[in-house]
Design an enzyme around this catalytic site. Structure first.
Site, short mmCIF file in Angstrom:
data_model
loop_
_atom_site.label_atom_id
_atom_site.label_comp_id
_atom_site.label_asym_id
_atom_site.label_seq_id
_atom_site.Cartn_x
_atom_site.Cartn_y
_atom_site.Cartn_z
N CYS A 1 22.06 43.99 14.19
CA CYS A 1 22.62 43.72 15.51
C CYS A 1 24.00 43.15 15.29
O CYS A 1 24.15 42.01 14.84
CB CYS A 1 21.74 42.73 16.29
SG CYS A 1 22.39 42.35 17.93
N GLU B 1 23.31 49.41 19.38
CA GLU B 1 22.89 49.94 18.09
C GLU B 1 23.53 51.32 17.91
O GLU B 1 23.85 52.00 18.90
CB GLU B 1 21.38 50.06 17.98
CG GLU B 1 20.66 48.73 17.76
CD GLU B 1 20.97 48.06 16.44
OE1 GLU B 1 21.76 48.64 15.65
OE2 GLU B 1 20.45 46.97 16.19
#
Length: 259
Positions: free
Chosen positions: A2, A103
């Site tokens: 992340c 993502e």
């Protein structure tokens, strides 16, 4: 993994969900990036408090942060044993408020960003670890990283990792390092429920940290299941309108500013 996320809910909404007495005021952010000061919630004297910490974890034993690799994430599978995170996992666990995160899916040498958010539009609590570093001349810096785990079935086609998302019912379990040992807290390091999140492709403009506008989370139009690069209609509003102006609190370090 992340490495970018968003904070778009009004400050009052974040405060109500996370239950801290502080009343910080801050504008929406659509592309929060490493090295910037980021909002965290942690316990101080048994009370939840809001704080700004630099995103990029530096263990207390590091002599010179300038020569230390930036630790944006901590793999949940190793936080109990890895020297960099072991002490923080015992005593310095925190939560990072977020409305969603990005993502990247790699396909044929191409990296397509996706925006991930809760299906009901509610803010998320990302599990974090923080540390206080003190230099030889008395300089101090507080830093944080996001704990990650294996992706759930919703995100696995995009990326094999995802941030650990702590449900509100488990906030105290994660935050209270005095009464909840690291092994017990580690039971929260699991993929999010498969029906919690939704993901859709967005513009590659998010790749540049300097870009921080609402258009970054607008879904791309698709054709035959593939992104076309043309923004589609914006996602529906998920919270009350924000005040027209917001004060800008000072950032705690010179590493860049969240606000």
């Amino acid at each position: 993994m992340c490495a970018r996320y968003t904070i778009t809910s009004p400050p009052a909404a974040i405060r109500a969900i996370f239950g801290y007495p502080d009343a910080p005021d801050f504008p929406p952010r659509h592309n929060v990036a490493p090295t910037q000061p980021v909002p965290v919630v942690r316990l101080d004297g048994g009370v939840r408090r809001f704080a700004l910490l630099r995103w990029g974890f530096v263990p207390a034993w590091v002599k010179d942060p300038r020569g230390f690799s930036l630790l944006v994430n901590a793999r949940g599978e190793s936080v109990l044993d890895k020297p960099a995170f072991r002490n923080a996992m015992k005593r310095r666990r925190c939560l990072l408020p977020a409305d969603g995160f990005y993502e990247w899916q790699e396909t044929g040498g191409r990296r397509q960003p996706f925006y991930v958010r809760a299906r009901d539009g509610a803010p998320l609590a990302l599990a974090g670890l923080w540390e206080a570093w003190m230099g030889p001349n008395g300089e101090e810096m507080e830093t944080v990283c996001i704990v990650t785990t294996a992706a759930n079935r919703t995100l696995e086609p995009i990326h094999h990792r995802m941030p650990v998302i702590v449900p509100p019912s488990a906030f105290d379990l994660w935050l209270d390092g005095d009464r909840v040992d690291a092994l017990t807290a580690a039971t929260l390091i699991v993929p999010a429920p498969d029906d919690l999140l939704e993901a859709y492709p967005v513009s590659t403009a998010v790749n540049r940290a300097a870009n921080d506008v609402p258009d970054l989370i607008v879904p791309l139009a698709t054709e035959g299941g593939e992104p076309t690069g043309v923004p589609a209609a914006a996602p529906p509003a998920r919270s009350k309108p924000r005040r027209a102006a917001a004060a800008k609190p000072k950032a705690p370090t010179a590493q860049g500013s969240l606000f």
